[in-house]
Design a protein around this motif. Structure first.
Motif, PDB file in Angstrom:
ATOM      1  N   PRO A  19       1.187  -1.513   0.357  1.00  0.00           N
ATOM      2  CA  PRO A  19      -0.316   0.176  -0.314  1.00  0.00           C
ATOM      3  C   PRO A  19       0.362   1.267  -0.214  1.00  0.00           C
ATOM      4  N   VAL A  20       1.965   1.556   0.786  1.00  0.00           N
ATOM      5  CA  VAL A  20       2.612   2.020   0.975  1.00  0.00           C
ATOM      6  C   VAL A  20       3.529   2.393  -0.659  1.00  0.00           C
ATOM      7  N   GLU A  21       4.627   1.704  -0.678  1.00  0.00           N
ATOM      8  CA  GLU A  21       4.371   1.860  -2.511  1.00  0.00           C
ATOM      9  C   GLU A  21       3.736   2.362  -3.616  1.00  0.00           C
ATOM     10  N   ARG A  22       2.333   1.571  -3.497  1.00  0.00           N
ATOM     11  CA  ARG A  22       1.145   1.952  -4.496  1.00  0.00           C
ATOM     12  C   ARG A  22       1.014   2.925  -4.388  1.00  0.00           C
ATOM     13  N   LEU A  23       0.610   3.820  -2.837  1.00  0.00           N
ATOM     14  CA  LEU A  23       0.332   5.210  -3.066  1.00  0.00           C
ATOM     15  C   LEU A  23       1.260   6.117  -3.140  1.00  0.00           C
ATOM     16  N   ARG A  24       2.562   6.233  -3.471  1.00  0.00           N
ATOM     17  CA  ARG A  24       3.579   6.356  -3.986  1.00  0.00           C
ATOM     18  C   ARG A  24       4.328   6.580  -5.385  1.00  0.00           C
ATOM     19  N   THR A  25       4.142   5.836  -5.896  1.00  0.00           N
ATOM     20  CA  THR A  25       2.967   5.814  -7.481  1.00  0.00           C
ATOM     21  C   THR A  25       1.999   6.470  -7.876  1.00  0.00           C
ATOM     22  N   MET A  26       0.841   6.023  -7.318  1.00  0.00           N
ATOM     23  CA  MET A  26       0.228   6.892  -7.678  1.00  0.00           C
ATOM     24  C   MET A  26       0.266   8.421  -8.039  1.00  0.00           C
ATOM     25  N   VAL A  27       0.989   8.703  -6.550  1.00  0.00           N
ATOM     26  CA  VAL A  27       0.735   9.832  -6.328  1.00  0.00           C
ATOM     27  C   VAL A  27       2.422  10.846  -7.007  1.00  0.00           C
ATOM     28  N   TYR A  28       3.263  10.312  -7.220  1.00  0.00           N
ATOM     29  CA  TYR A  28       4.055  10.709  -8.683  1.00  0.00           C
ATOM     30  C   TYR A  28       3.474  10.473  -9.394  1.00  0.00           C
ATOM     31  N   ASP A  29       2.609   9.528 -10.551  1.00  0.00           N
ATOM     32  CA  ASP A  29       2.472   9.527 -12.130  1.00  0.00           C
ATOM     33  C   ASP A  29       1.481  10.479 -12.123  1.00  0.00           C
ATOM     34  N   PHE A  30       0.207  10.556 -10.814  1.00  0.00           N
ATOM     35  CA  PHE A  30      -0.659  11.589 -10.869  1.00  0.00           C
ATOM     36  C   PHE A  30      -0.718  13.150 -11.309  1.00  0.00           C
ATOM     37  N   SER A  31       0.687  12.856 -10.307  1.00  0.00           N
ATOM     38  CA  SER A  31       1.396  14.077 -10.445  1.00  0.00           C
ATOM     39  C   SER A  31       2.306  14.700 -11.219  1.00  0.00           C
ATOM     40  N   LEU A  32       3.452  13.734 -12.663  1.00  0.00           N
ATOM     41  CA  LEU A  32       4.283  14.251 -13.584  1.00  0.00           C
ATOM     42  C   LEU A  32       2.594  13.859 -14.884  1.00  0.00           C
ATOM     43  N   TRP A  33       2.260  13.460 -14.431  1.00  0.00           N
ATOM     44  CA  TRP A  33       0.998  13.500 -15.797  1.00  0.00           C
ATOM     45  C   TRP A  33       0.550  14.544 -15.415  1.00  0.00           C
ATOM     46  N   HIS A  34       0.389  15.516 -14.770  1.00  0.00           N
ATOM     47  CA  HIS A  34      -0.274  16.759 -14.806  1.00  0.00           C
ATOM     48  C   HIS A  34       0.794  17.775 -15.056  1.00  0.00           C
ATOM     49  N   ALA A  35       2.127  17.793 -14.817  1.00  0.00           N
ATOM     50  CA  ALA A  35       2.953  18.585 -14.636  1.00  0.00           C
ATOM     51  C   ALA A  35       2.707  18.351 -16.325  1.00  0.00           C
ATOM     52  N   ASP A  36       3.065  17.152 -17.021  1.00  0.00           N
ATOM     53  CA  ASP A  36       3.604  17.168 -18.069  1.00  0.00           C
ATOM     54  C   ASP A  36       2.735  17.316 -19.598  1.00  0.00           C
ATOM     55  N   ASN A  37       0.648  17.303 -19.004  1.00  0.00           N
ATOM     56  CA  ASN A  37      -0.025  18.222 -19.756  1.00  0.00           C
ATOM     57  C   ASN A  37      -0.880  19.125 -18.912  1.00  0.00           C
ATOM     58  N   SER A  38       0.490  19.696 -18.874  1.00  0.00           N
ATOM     59  CA  SER A  38       0.505  21.305 -17.326  1.00  0.00           C
ATOM     60  C   SER A  38      -0.667  21.705 -18.736  1.00  0.00           C
ATOM     61  N   ARG A  39      -0.526  22.038 -20.292  1.00  0.00           N
ATOM     62  CA  ARG A  39      -1.737  22.979 -20.526  1.00  0.00           C
ATOM     63  C   ARG A  39      -3.028  22.072 -20.678  1.00  0.00           C
ATOM     64  N   VAL A  40      -3.007  21.131 -21.130  1.00  0.00           N
ATOM     65  CA  VAL A  40      -3.956  20.131 -21.750  1.00  0.00           C
ATOM     66  C   VAL A  40      -5.211  20.156 -19.815  1.00  0.00           C
ATOM     67  N   GLY A  41      -4.328  19.992 -18.958  1.00  0.00           N
ATOM     68  CA  GLY A  41      -4.916  20.218 -17.983  1.00  0.00           C
ATOM     69  C   GLY A  41      -5.464  21.387 -17.071  1.00  0.00           C
ATOM     70  N   ARG A  42      -4.964  22.352 -17.701  1.00  0.00           N
ATOM     71  CA  ARG A  42      -5.345  23.955 -16.644  1.00  0.00           C
ATOM     72  C   ARG A  42      -6.464  24.438 -18.081  1.00  0.00           C
ATOM     73  N   ILE A  43      -6.317  23.485 -18.619  1.00  0.00           N
ATOM     74  CA  ILE A  43      -7.956  23.816 -19.627  1.00  0.00           C
ATOM     75  C   ILE A  43      -9.110  22.751 -19.058  1.00  0.00           C
ATOM     76  N   VAL A  44      -9.018  22.055 -19.106  1.00  0.00           N
ATOM     77  CA  VAL A  44     -10.056  20.854 -18.673  1.00  0.00           C
ATOM     78  C   VAL A  44     -10.094  21.429 -16.720  1.00  0.00           C
ATOM     79  N   GLN A  45      -9.290  21.906 -15.827  1.00  0.00           N
ATOM     80  CA  GLN A  45      -9.939  21.948 -14.646  1.00  0.00           C
ATOM     81  C   GLN A  45     -10.303  23.081 -14.652  1.00  0.00           C
ATOM     82  N   TYR A  46      -9.790  24.582 -15.903  1.00  0.00           N
ATOM     83  CA  TYR A  46     -10.198  25.703 -15.384  1.00  0.00           C
ATOM     84  C   TYR A  46     -11.390  26.502 -15.921  1.00  0.00           C
ATOM     85  N   GLU A  47     -11.866  25.752 -17.357  1.00  0.00           N
ATOM     86  CA  GLU A  47     -12.699  25.869 -18.200  1.00  0.00           C
ATOM     87  C   GLU A  47     -13.994  24.480 -17.813  1.00  0.00           C
ATOM     88  N   TYR A  48     -13.923  24.364 -17.123  1.00  0.00           N
ATOM     89  CA  TYR A  48     -14.954  22.870 -16.810  1.00  0.00           C
ATOM     90  C   TYR A  48     -16.262  23.925 -16.570  1.00  0.00           C
TER      91      TYR A  48
END
Length: 195
Positions: A78-107
């Motif tokens: 569970p600890v490694e799973r959580l670490r990976t989930m938060v890491y991957d989710f954060s990295l996806w948002h960094a790598d896709n920050s333009r798309v993320g900004r649109i989907v979050q703030y133009e909802y």
């Protein structure tokens, strides 16, 4: 050699235009021009500017859900799973920050029906994180009293990146994702009792 379809060119152009000008200030003419098409060509693929926004939002949320689901299946610990989930989710948002900004703030610009469909994906993302936290609590390795609130807070670490992250800044997406993952574990892992 990969051929980019007209639909893909339109989506990419919409992302660029929405990210630069915002949904309200973007016209279908702006999107068509960026895609190298006539304004009428936009309507061959989408019936409105909002339809383009919905496609961008749906694709972005589906991708983020895929990231969190794959990370959730990455480890039985569970600890490694959580670490990976938060890491991957954060990295996806960094790598896709333009798309993320649109989907979050133009909802709010989506139609009620489209907002409801996107909200279903958001709830699935939250449920995946809640399930991972609950499993860790059940196994006695995570100490979380408010699972929904904690899940929302941990996901917000990644989501909030889109508000301010720019590639080439003082910290890379990888560095921020690693920091978020470490913070998540420190916030939730059971502390050993002092001897």
């Amino acid at each position: 050699m990969t051929t980019v379809t007209a639909r893909e060119r339109l989506i990419h152009a919409a992302v660029e235009a929405f990210a630069e000008k915002g949904f309200a200030a973007t016209t279908t003419r702006d999107i068509a021009s960026r895609a190298g098409m006539s304004p009428a060509a936009v309507y061959v693929h989408h019936d409105s500017k909002e339809s383009l926004l919905f496609t961008v939002s749906l694709d972005g949320h589906r991708a983020a859900l895929g990231v969190i689901n794959r990370a959730a299946a990455s480890s039985a610990d569970p600890v490694e799973r959580l670490r990976t989930m938060v890491y991957d989710f954060s990295l996806w948002h960094a790598d896709n920050s333009r798309v993320g900004r649109i989907v979050q703030y133009e909802y709010h610009a989506l139609t009620p029906e489209h907002r409801a469909e996107v909200a279903t994906l958001r709830r699935s993302i939250e449920r995946t994180m809640q399930d991972a936290l609950a499993d860790g609590v059940d196994q006695g390795v995570l100490d979380v009293t408010d699972i929904p609130g904690t899940a929302f807070s941990l996901l917000s670490l990644g989501v909030d990146l889109v508000r301010w992250f720019e590639p080439g800044g003082s910290r890379s997406g990888d560095e921020l994702a690693a920091l978020h993952a470490e913070l998540a574990v420190r916030m939730t892992a059971v502390r050993p009792k002092p001897a």
